[in-house]
Design an enzyme around this catalytic site. Sequence first.
Site, mmCIF file in Angstrom:
data_model
loop_
_atom_site.group_PDB
_atom_site.id
_atom_site.type_symbol
_atom_site.label_atom_id
_atom_site.label_comp_id
_atom_site.label_asym_id
_atom_site.label_seq_id
_atom_site.Cartn_x
_atom_site.Cartn_y
_atom_site.Cartn_z
ATOM 1 N N GLU A 1 0.836 -1.218 -0.001
ATOM 2 C CA GLU A 1 0.045 0.036 0.107
ATOM 3 C C GLU A 1 0.971 1.330 -0.085
ATOM 4 O OE1 GLU A 1 -1.760 1.673 3.333
ATOM 5 O OE2 GLU A 1 -1.209 0.002 4.784
ATOM 6 N N LYS B 1 -3.724 -2.588 15.576
ATOM 7 C CA LYS B 1 -3.317 -1.467 16.641
ATOM 8 C C LYS B 1 -4.102 -1.140 17.732
ATOM 9 C CE LYS B 1 -0.212 1.060 14.883
ATOM 10 N NZ LYS B 1 0.335 2.240 13.843
#
Length: 305
Positions: A26, A160
Amino acid sequence: MLKKYIDINPEVKKALEDGKPVVALESTIISHGMPYPRNVETALNVEKIIRENGAIPATIAILNGKLKVGLNEEEVEYLGKAENVVKTSRRDIPFIVAKKFDGATTVASTMLIANLAGIKVFATGGIGGVHRGAQETFDISADLQELANTDVAVVCAGAKSILDIGLTLEYLETQGVPVIGFGTDELPAFYTRKSGFNVDYKVDTEKELAVALKAKWDLGLKGGMVIANPIPEKYQMDYDVITNAISNAVKEAEEKGIKGKESTPFLLAKVKEITGGNSLESNIQLVYNNAKVGAQLAVEFSKLK
Ligand code: PSU
Ligand code: MN
Protein backbone atom coordinates in the site's frame (compact mmCIF):
# COMPACT_ATOMS: atom_id res chain seq x y z
CA MET A 1 -11.91 -1.12 -20.74
CA LEU A 2 -9.91 -1.33 -17.52
CA LYS A 3 -6.75 -0.43 -19.47
CA LYS A 4 -7.99 3.11 -19.57
CA TYR A 5 -7.76 3.25 -15.78
CA ILE A 6 -5.04 0.83 -14.71
CA ASP A 7 -1.36 0.87 -15.47
CA ILE A 8 0.45 -2.33 -14.46
CA ASN A 9 4.22 -2.03 -14.71
CA PRO A 10 5.82 -4.42 -17.23
CA GLU A 11 7.71 -6.54 -14.72
CA VAL A 12 4.59 -7.09 -12.60
CA LYS A 13 2.49 -7.76 -15.66
CA LYS A 14 4.91 -10.38 -16.94
CA ALA A 15 5.08 -12.05 -13.52
CA LEU A 16 1.28 -12.23 -13.34
CA GLU A 17 1.02 -13.66 -16.84
CA ASP A 18 3.61 -16.31 -15.97
CA GLY A 19 1.91 -17.21 -12.68
CA LYS A 20 4.91 -15.96 -10.69
CA PRO A 21 4.48 -14.74 -7.10
CA VAL A 22 3.64 -11.04 -6.69
CA VAL A 23 3.06 -9.12 -3.44
CA ALA A 24 0.97 -5.93 -3.34
CA LEU A 25 2.01 -3.04 -1.08
CA GLU A 26 0.00 0.00 0.00
CA SER A 27 0.98 3.65 -0.26
CA THR A 28 -0.89 5.37 2.60
CA ILE A 29 1.80 3.97 4.85
CA ILE A 30 4.29 5.97 2.73
CA SER A 31 2.39 9.26 2.46
CA HIS A 32 0.50 9.35 5.76
CA GLY A 33 2.01 6.62 7.92
CA MET A 34 5.67 7.61 8.21
CA PRO A 35 7.75 10.81 7.90
CA TYR A 36 10.08 11.56 4.98
CA PRO A 37 12.74 10.26 4.31
CA ARG A 38 12.23 7.13 6.45
CA ASN A 39 9.02 6.39 4.55
CA VAL A 40 10.79 6.19 1.19
CA GLU A 41 13.72 4.25 2.60
CA THR A 42 11.29 1.78 4.22
CA ALA A 43 9.17 1.37 1.10
CA LEU A 44 12.24 0.61 -1.01
CA ASN A 45 13.66 -1.81 1.57
CA VAL A 46 10.32 -3.62 1.70
CA GLU A 47 10.49 -4.14 -2.06
CA LYS A 48 14.02 -5.47 -1.69
CA ILE A 49 12.98 -7.94 1.02
CA ILE A 50 10.17 -9.20 -1.17
CA ARG A 51 12.59 -9.83 -4.01
CA GLU A 52 15.08 -11.57 -1.70
CA ASN A 53 12.27 -13.90 -0.70
CA GLY A 54 11.40 -14.86 -4.24
CA ALA A 55 8.49 -12.60 -5.19
CA ILE A 56 7.93 -9.43 -7.23
CA PRO A 57 6.78 -6.33 -5.30
CA ALA A 58 3.94 -4.15 -6.60
CA THR A 59 3.48 -0.94 -4.68
CA ILE A 60 0.04 0.46 -5.48
CA ALA A 61 -1.05 4.11 -5.68
CA ILE A 62 -3.00 6.49 -7.92
CA LEU A 63 -0.85 8.93 -9.85
CA ASN A 64 -2.35 11.63 -12.01
CA GLY A 65 -5.65 9.75 -11.89
CA LYS A 66 -4.21 6.41 -13.05
CA LEU A 67 -4.34 3.30 -10.86
CA LYS A 68 -0.69 2.25 -10.75
CA VAL A 69 0.30 -1.31 -9.93
CA GLY A 70 4.06 -1.39 -9.35
CA LEU A 71 5.71 1.98 -8.73
CA ASN A 72 9.28 2.73 -9.75
CA GLU A 73 11.80 4.34 -7.42
CA GLU A 74 11.08 7.91 -8.55
CA GLU A 75 7.37 7.39 -8.02
CA VAL A 76 7.94 6.09 -4.49
CA GLU A 77 10.19 9.07 -3.79
CA TYR A 78 7.56 11.43 -5.18
CA LEU A 79 4.79 9.94 -3.01
CA GLY A 80 7.01 10.11 0.04
CA LYS A 81 7.66 13.84 -0.40
CA ALA A 82 4.53 15.25 -2.02
CA GLU A 83 2.12 17.10 0.24
CA ASN A 84 -0.97 17.06 -1.94
CA VAL A 85 -1.42 13.29 -2.02
CA VAL A 86 -4.93 12.33 -0.92
CA LYS A 87 -5.50 9.40 1.42
CA THR A 88 -7.65 7.26 -0.84
CA SER A 89 -9.98 4.55 0.38
CA ARG A 90 -12.64 2.76 -1.72
CA ARG A 91 -15.08 5.65 -1.85
CA ASP A 92 -12.46 8.22 -2.91
CA ILE A 93 -11.27 6.34 -5.99
CA PRO A 94 -13.77 7.65 -8.58
CA PHE A 95 -12.97 11.27 -7.78
CA ILE A 96 -9.20 10.90 -7.56
CA VAL A 97 -9.39 9.25 -11.00
CA ALA A 98 -11.80 11.78 -12.52
CA LYS A 99 -9.87 14.78 -11.23
CA LYS A 100 -6.52 13.25 -12.12
CA PHE A 101 -5.27 13.65 -8.57
CA ASP A 102 -2.55 11.71 -6.78
CA GLY A 103 -3.92 9.25 -4.23
CA ALA A 104 -2.22 7.08 -1.64
CA THR A 105 -4.12 3.84 -1.26
CA THR A 106 -5.26 2.43 2.10
CA VAL A 107 -5.57 -1.27 2.85
CA ALA A 108 -9.10 -1.23 1.39
CA SER A 109 -8.23 0.42 -1.91
CA THR A 110 -4.94 -1.44 -2.26
CA MET A 111 -6.83 -4.75 -1.91
CA LEU A 112 -9.36 -3.63 -4.46
CA ILE A 113 -6.75 -2.57 -7.03
CA ALA A 114 -4.56 -5.63 -6.36
CA ASN A 115 -7.58 -7.82 -7.03
CA LEU A 116 -8.33 -6.01 -10.31
CA ALA A 117 -4.75 -6.73 -11.35
CA GLY A 118 -4.91 -10.37 -10.21
CA ILE A 119 -2.63 -10.10 -7.16
CA LYS A 120 -3.72 -12.27 -4.22
CA VAL A 121 -1.22 -11.46 -1.47
CA PHE A 122 -0.66 -8.08 0.16
CA ALA A 123 1.76 -7.15 2.95
CA THR A 124 1.53 -4.07 5.14
CA GLY A 125 1.90 -2.82 8.73
CA GLY A 126 -1.54 -2.51 10.26
CA ILE A 127 -5.14 -2.69 9.09
CA GLY A 128 -7.86 -0.22 10.00
CA GLY A 129 -10.65 -1.46 12.24
CA VAL A 130 -13.42 -0.57 14.64
CA HIS A 131 -12.33 2.51 16.57
CA ARG A 132 -12.66 2.90 20.30
CA GLY A 133 -15.98 4.58 20.98
CA ALA A 134 -17.45 3.35 17.68
CA GLN A 135 -20.71 2.68 19.57
CA GLU A 136 -21.10 6.48 19.44
CA THR A 137 -19.06 7.58 16.44
CA PHE A 138 -19.71 4.71 13.99
CA ASP A 139 -16.03 5.00 13.03
CA ILE A 140 -15.32 1.65 11.40
CA SER A 141 -12.62 1.47 8.75
CA ALA A 142 -13.65 0.56 5.20
CA ASP A 143 -10.75 -1.91 5.37
CA LEU A 144 -13.00 -4.37 7.22
CA GLN A 145 -15.72 -4.33 4.60
CA GLU A 146 -13.08 -4.80 1.90
CA LEU A 147 -11.74 -7.82 3.77
CA ALA A 148 -15.28 -9.17 3.73
CA ASN A 149 -15.64 -8.86 -0.04
CA THR A 150 -12.33 -8.83 -1.86
CA ASP A 151 -10.23 -11.95 -2.42
CA VAL A 152 -6.84 -10.76 -1.19
CA ALA A 153 -4.87 -12.06 1.81
CA VAL A 154 -3.43 -9.32 4.02
CA VAL A 155 -0.30 -9.96 6.07
CA CYS A 156 -0.15 -7.43 8.91
CA ALA A 157 1.10 -7.14 12.49
CA GLY A 158 -2.38 -7.41 13.96
CA ALA A 159 -4.53 -4.50 15.04
CA LYS A 160 -3.17 -1.42 16.69
CA SER A 161 -4.74 -0.57 20.00
CA ILE A 162 -5.77 2.87 18.72
CA LEU A 163 -8.63 0.56 17.73
CA ASP A 164 -11.04 -1.45 19.81
CA ILE A 165 -9.42 -4.81 19.12
CA GLY A 166 -12.29 -6.85 20.57
CA LEU A 167 -14.92 -5.10 18.44
CA THR A 168 -12.69 -5.35 15.37
CA LEU A 169 -12.54 -9.12 15.84
CA GLU A 170 -16.32 -9.32 16.31
CA TYR A 171 -16.88 -7.39 13.09
CA LEU A 172 -14.51 -9.65 11.17
CA GLU A 173 -16.27 -12.71 12.56
CA THR A 174 -19.66 -11.43 11.43
CA GLN A 175 -18.26 -10.77 7.97
CA GLY A 176 -16.73 -14.24 7.70
CA VAL A 177 -13.14 -13.04 7.58
CA PRO A 178 -10.65 -15.55 9.03
CA VAL A 179 -8.11 -14.08 11.44
CA ILE A 180 -4.98 -16.21 11.54
CA GLY A 181 -2.07 -15.96 13.95
CA PHE A 182 1.22 -16.68 12.22
CA GLY A 183 3.04 -18.80 14.77
CA THR A 184 0.83 -17.51 17.58
CA ASP A 185 -2.51 -18.18 19.31
CA GLU A 186 -2.82 -14.57 20.33
CA LEU A 187 -3.62 -11.67 18.05
CA PRO A 188 -0.59 -9.37 18.05
CA ALA A 189 -1.27 -5.68 18.72
CA PHE A 190 1.14 -4.15 16.21
CA TYR A 191 3.82 -2.70 18.56
CA THR A 192 3.48 -5.63 20.95
CA ARG A 193 3.22 -9.38 20.41
CA LYS A 194 0.35 -9.64 22.85
CA SER A 195 -3.14 -8.12 22.90
CA GLY A 196 -5.10 -10.33 25.26
CA PHE A 197 -7.29 -11.57 22.37
CA ASN A 198 -7.07 -14.97 20.71
CA VAL A 199 -7.06 -15.62 16.98
CA ASP A 200 -9.28 -18.17 15.23
CA TYR A 201 -6.38 -20.35 14.09
CA LYS A 202 -2.66 -20.56 14.64
CA VAL A 203 -0.73 -21.44 11.49
CA ASP A 204 3.00 -22.08 11.51
CA THR A 205 4.04 -22.18 7.86
CA GLU A 206 3.41 -20.16 4.71
CA LYS A 207 2.58 -23.38 2.91
CA GLU A 208 -0.26 -24.14 5.30
CA LEU A 209 -1.56 -20.59 4.82
CA ALA A 210 -1.47 -21.00 1.05
CA VAL A 211 -3.44 -24.26 1.22
CA ALA A 212 -6.11 -22.62 3.39
CA LEU A 213 -6.36 -19.64 1.04
CA LYS A 214 -6.75 -21.87 -1.96
CA ALA A 215 -9.47 -23.88 -0.21
CA LYS A 216 -11.31 -20.70 0.71
CA TRP A 217 -11.36 -19.32 -2.81
CA ASP A 218 -11.87 -22.69 -4.54
CA LEU A 219 -15.02 -23.03 -2.44
CA GLY A 220 -16.25 -19.62 -3.51
CA LEU A 221 -15.90 -18.15 -0.03
CA LYS A 222 -15.29 -14.62 -1.14
CA GLY A 223 -13.25 -12.13 0.81
CA GLY A 224 -9.83 -11.81 2.30
CA MET A 225 -7.95 -13.20 5.24
CA VAL A 226 -6.10 -11.42 8.01
CA ILE A 227 -2.72 -13.01 8.61
CA ALA A 228 -1.42 -11.52 11.81
CA ASN A 229 2.34 -11.81 12.10
CA PRO A 230 3.76 -10.65 15.44
CA ILE A 231 6.53 -8.05 15.57
CA PRO A 232 9.92 -9.70 16.21
CA GLU A 233 10.61 -9.95 19.95
CA LYS A 234 13.59 -7.60 19.97
CA TYR A 235 11.68 -4.75 18.34
CA GLN A 236 8.51 -4.90 20.37
CA MET A 237 7.66 -1.95 22.60
CA ASP A 238 7.04 -1.87 26.30
CA TYR A 239 3.35 -2.67 26.81
CA ASP A 240 2.72 0.09 29.38
CA VAL A 241 4.59 2.77 27.43
CA ILE A 242 2.62 2.15 24.24
CA THR A 243 -0.72 1.70 26.03
CA ASN A 244 -0.24 5.02 27.78
CA ALA A 245 0.76 6.81 24.58
CA ILE A 246 -2.29 5.46 22.80
CA SER A 247 -4.76 6.43 25.50
CA ASN A 248 -3.34 9.96 25.53
CA ALA A 249 -3.60 10.15 21.74
CA VAL A 250 -7.20 8.91 21.80
CA LYS A 251 -8.07 11.46 24.49
CA GLU A 252 -6.56 14.31 22.51
CA ALA A 253 -8.38 13.25 19.33
CA GLU A 254 -11.65 13.30 21.26
CA GLU A 255 -10.96 16.74 22.73
CA LYS A 256 -10.06 18.15 19.34
CA GLY A 257 -13.06 16.53 17.66
CA ILE A 258 -10.92 14.70 15.06
CA LYS A 259 -13.24 12.60 12.89
CA GLY A 260 -13.57 10.58 9.70
CA LYS A 261 -10.56 9.86 7.56
CA GLU A 262 -8.35 12.21 9.63
CA SER A 263 -8.77 10.05 12.68
CA THR A 264 -6.27 7.25 11.92
CA PRO A 265 -3.45 9.53 10.63
CA PHE A 266 -3.94 11.85 13.63
CA LEU A 267 -3.68 8.99 16.12
CA LEU A 268 -0.64 7.50 14.39
CA ALA A 269 1.18 10.83 14.35
CA LYS A 270 0.35 11.52 18.01
CA VAL A 271 1.57 8.13 19.16
CA LYS A 272 4.80 8.73 17.28
CA GLU A 273 5.19 12.15 18.87
CA ILE A 274 4.56 10.86 22.40
CA THR A 275 6.94 7.90 22.12
CA GLY A 276 9.68 10.08 20.64
CA GLY A 277 10.27 8.06 17.51
CA ASN A 278 10.69 4.66 19.20
CA SER A 279 7.42 3.56 17.72
CA LEU A 280 8.61 4.47 14.22
CA GLU A 281 11.53 2.07 14.53
CA SER A 282 9.22 -0.73 15.66
CA ASN A 283 6.79 0.12 12.90
CA ILE A 284 9.50 -0.18 10.24
CA GLN A 285 10.78 -3.50 11.57
CA LEU A 286 7.35 -5.10 11.71
CA VAL A 287 6.66 -4.09 8.12
CA TYR A 288 9.92 -5.78 7.02
CA ASN A 289 8.87 -8.89 8.90
CA ASN A 290 5.50 -8.88 7.13
CA ALA A 291 7.12 -8.38 3.72
CA LYS A 292 9.11 -11.55 4.25
CA VAL A 293 6.07 -13.64 5.21
CA GLY A 294 4.02 -12.07 2.39
CA ALA A 295 6.66 -13.00 -0.19
CA GLN A 296 6.97 -16.55 1.07
CA LEU A 297 3.20 -16.92 1.13
CA ALA A 298 2.96 -15.65 -2.48
CA VAL A 299 5.64 -18.18 -3.46
CA GLU A 300 3.74 -21.06 -1.83
CA PHE A 301 0.42 -19.92 -3.28
CA SER A 302 1.86 -19.72 -6.78
CA LYS A 303 2.98 -23.37 -6.48
CA LEU A 304 -0.62 -24.49 -5.87
CA LYS A 305 -2.19 -22.92 -8.91
N1 PSU B 1 -2.59 1.57 10.63
C1 PSU B 1 -1.26 1.76 10.73
N2 PSU B 1 -0.61 2.45 9.76
C2 PSU B 1 -1.25 2.96 8.67
C3 PSU B 1 -2.67 2.74 8.56
C4 PSU B 1 -3.29 2.04 9.56
O1 PSU B 1 -0.67 1.32 11.67
O2 PSU B 1 -0.62 3.59 7.82
C5 PSU B 1 -3.40 3.25 7.36
C6 PSU B 1 -3.65 2.07 6.38
O3 PSU B 1 -3.51 2.56 5.06
C7 PSU B 1 -5.10 1.74 6.66
C8 PSU B 1 -5.67 3.09 6.95
O4 PSU B 1 -5.76 1.11 5.59
O5 PSU B 1 -4.67 3.73 7.72
C9 PSU B 1 -6.99 3.03 7.68
O6 PSU B 1 -7.58 4.29 7.69
P1 PSU B 1 -9.11 4.42 8.10
O7 PSU B 1 -9.16 4.05 9.55
O8 PSU B 1 -9.43 5.88 7.88
O9 PSU B 1 -9.89 3.51 7.22
MN1 MN C 1 -12.53 5.82 9.97
